[in-house]
Structures are given as C-alpha cells and as structure tokens.
Design an enzyme around this catalytic site. Structure first.
Site, PDB file in Angstrom:
ATOM      1  N   LEU A 117     -10.053  -7.413 -13.210  1.00  0.00           N
ATOM      2  CA  LEU A 117     -11.482  -7.286 -12.923  1.00  0.00           C
ATOM      3  C   LEU A 117     -12.316  -7.926 -14.033  1.00  0.00           C
ATOM      4  O   LEU A 117     -11.866  -8.061 -15.165  1.00  0.00           O
ATOM      5  CB  LEU A 117     -11.832  -5.806 -12.759  1.00  0.00           C
ATOM      6  N   HIS A 162       0.249   1.510 -13.113  1.00  0.00           N
ATOM      7  CA  HIS A 162       1.084   0.397 -13.590  1.00  0.00           C
ATOM      8  C   HIS A 162       2.540   0.874 -13.636  1.00  0.00           C
ATOM      9  O   HIS A 162       2.826   1.968 -14.125  1.00  0.00           O
ATOM     10  CB  HIS A 162       0.632  -0.062 -14.979  1.00  0.00           C
ATOM     11  N   ASN A 204      -6.082   2.849 -12.737  1.00  0.00           N
ATOM     12  CA  ASN A 204      -5.043   1.906 -12.300  1.00  0.00           C
ATOM     13  C   ASN A 204      -3.669   2.564 -12.409  1.00  0.00           C
ATOM     14  O   ASN A 204      -3.447   3.412 -13.273  1.00  0.00           O
ATOM     15  CB  ASN A 204      -5.066   0.669 -13.206  1.00  0.00           C
ATOM     16  N   GLY A 224       0.769  -1.228   0.000  1.00  0.00           N
ATOM     17  CA  GLY A 224       0.000   0.000   0.000  1.00  0.00           C
ATOM     18  C   GLY A 224       0.807   1.288   0.000  1.00  0.00           C
ATOM     19  O   GLY A 224       0.343   2.306   0.517  1.00  0.00           O
ATOM     20  N   THR A 225       1.993   1.285  -0.625  1.00  0.00           N
ATOM     21  CA  THR A 225       2.729   2.559  -0.671  1.00  0.00           C
ATOM     22  C   THR A 225       2.019   3.567  -1.581  1.00  0.00           C
ATOM     23  O   THR A 225       2.059   4.775  -1.317  1.00  0.00           O
ATOM     24  CB  THR A 225       4.189   2.368  -1.149  1.00  0.00           C
ATOM     25  N   ASN A 226       1.357   3.090  -2.618  1.00  0.00           N
ATOM     26  CA  ASN A 226       0.584   4.025  -3.446  1.00  0.00           C
ATOM     27  C   ASN A 226      -0.613   4.564  -2.676  1.00  0.00           C
ATOM     28  O   ASN A 226      -0.967   5.737  -2.812  1.00  0.00           O
ATOM     29  CB  ASN A 226       0.139   3.346  -4.745  1.00  0.00           C
TER      30      ASN A 226
END
Ligand code: GAR
Length: 212
Positions: free
Chosen positions: A94, A110, A108, A12-14
């Site tokens: 998804l 990437h 998203n 979860g660094t983003n």
C-alpha cells in the site's frame, strides 16, 4: 460494531476463515461491510458472494501506478465508512498515504514468524520456499498492523508451526494456513473490534476482556 473491509487478491482461504468465524460469533463486534479485490478473477469474490457480503473490484491493471490504485481503494473505503481494513492475501504494497490515513487500522496476515522470511518480494508460496531452503525447523504466521515498511509494523499475534521432513512448499503452506493463519487472523480482528488492542510505539498490548 466496527465496520470492516477485507482486501483480497486470490483464493481467499483467510477470508473464508473470517467468514466462518463471524458465522460462529468467534469474532465479536465486527460488521463485514465489504470485500474488495484487486482483480475480477479472485475466487475470494465468490466466497464473499456466497456469504452475502458486498463485493467490489478495484482492478490493479486499470491504474498507471501504485499511488492511483491505492487512492481508489481509499476512496471506496471512505465511501463505505470503513474503520478497520484487513489484508487477507492482498498481494500489493500500500502507498504511504494509505498507511497514514488508516494508521493502526490495517491488519495483515503474513505466513512466517516475522521478522524472519518477510519483506519485499516475500509473499505467498515464495515464503515457504525460502523457509525450506534455509532449513529452519519451525515457521508459522504473524498478524500485524501495517506500517510504511513492508511486514515491519507492530505484531498483534503469532503462532509457530513445525517444519517436517519431506515438506514441499505447498504442503508447508497448507499446514501454516490450517494451524496458524486461519486461527490468528480472526482472533486479531476480534481483539481489535472488541477494543482490546493498545498500541504503544511498536508494542501491541492485548487487554483482558472487560479491561477495554
Ligand atoms: C496466505 O498464505 C497469506 O498469508 C499470504 O498469501 C496467502 C493468501 O492465501 N500473504 C502474504 O504472503 C502477504 N505477504 P488466501 O488468498 O487463500 O488467503
């Protein structure tokens, strides 16, 4: 305020970059309603709880297939009246139904310059391994809308990052996060929430402030 949910699977660094940007009001007109994890063990859940953001787990291991798993996430997002969905290190593709229910409302991040080093099986550290094995001198990150084809939706923002002599996948991953991902993902979210993204086919036009 645009009700927003972040989907996570790992460290979860983003997500942290998003939480920090919200705190410093670098993301405008956004209400972070939920963080939803595909596993109960994701450290991202701790980050959300520390920031007093409601957390939910939709455990991928409790569902027989991708369709039922993503249907459960759709139900949760609808219950919460979420408009914008952000995939921040969410490592599952998804379903087509998800993509059509939230068309041009799923962003998203990437860790490469799409269309290079992306697509099925290209995620996380694997991306940086492939970059180093190919020998390119520049990589980066891409924030994009999610479409039915993996990593092929309209591009919102990209930032280039230098590949350096002696890089390992881990060192390169960290540089790409610091110099690109943690900057362009919060920016893309803010642009969406400010109503400054206009999608025409696969082209995303970024409107000037006040033009939206
Ligand atoms: C990030 O590098 C993100 O770009 C990548 O996984 C990492 C998650 O880190 N996502 C993908 O590869 C998606 N195709 P985080 O949990 O610390 O944000």
């Amino acid at each position: 305020m645009v009700k927003t949910a972040v989907l996570v699977s790992g460290g979860g660094t983003n997500l942290q970059a998003i939480l920090d940007a919200l705190l410093f009001e670098e993301i405008k007109n956004c209400e972070l309603t939920a963080v939803i994890s595909s596993t109960p063990n994701a450290y991202a859940l701790v980050r959300a709880q520390n920031a007093k953001v409601p957390t939910y787990v939709v455990d991928v291991n409790l569902f027989p297939n991708r369709r039922t798993f993503t249907d459960a996430i759709i139900d949760k997002l609808r219950d919460l009246d979420v408009e914008l969905v952000v995939l921040a290190g969410f490592l599952y593709v998804l379903s087509p139904r998800f993509v059509s229910v939230f068309e041009n409302r799923v962003i998203n991040i990437h860790p490469s310059l799409i269309p290079a080093f992306c697509g099925d099986g290209c995620y996380g550290l694997h991306v940086h391994e492939k970059v180093l094995a190919y020998g390119v001198k520049v990589t980066g990150a891409t924030a994009h809308f999610v479409s039915e084809v993996t990593d092929a939706g309209p591009v919102i923002a990209q930032k280039a990052v230098e590949v350096k002599e002696g890089d390992t996948p881990e060192i390169l991953q960290r540089r790409v996060m610091e110099e690109a991902e943690w900057q362009i993902l919060p920016k893309a979210i803010s642009l969406y929430c400010e109503g400054r993204l206009k999608v025409e086919g696969r082209i995303v036009h970024v409107l000037e402030e006040g033009e939206a």
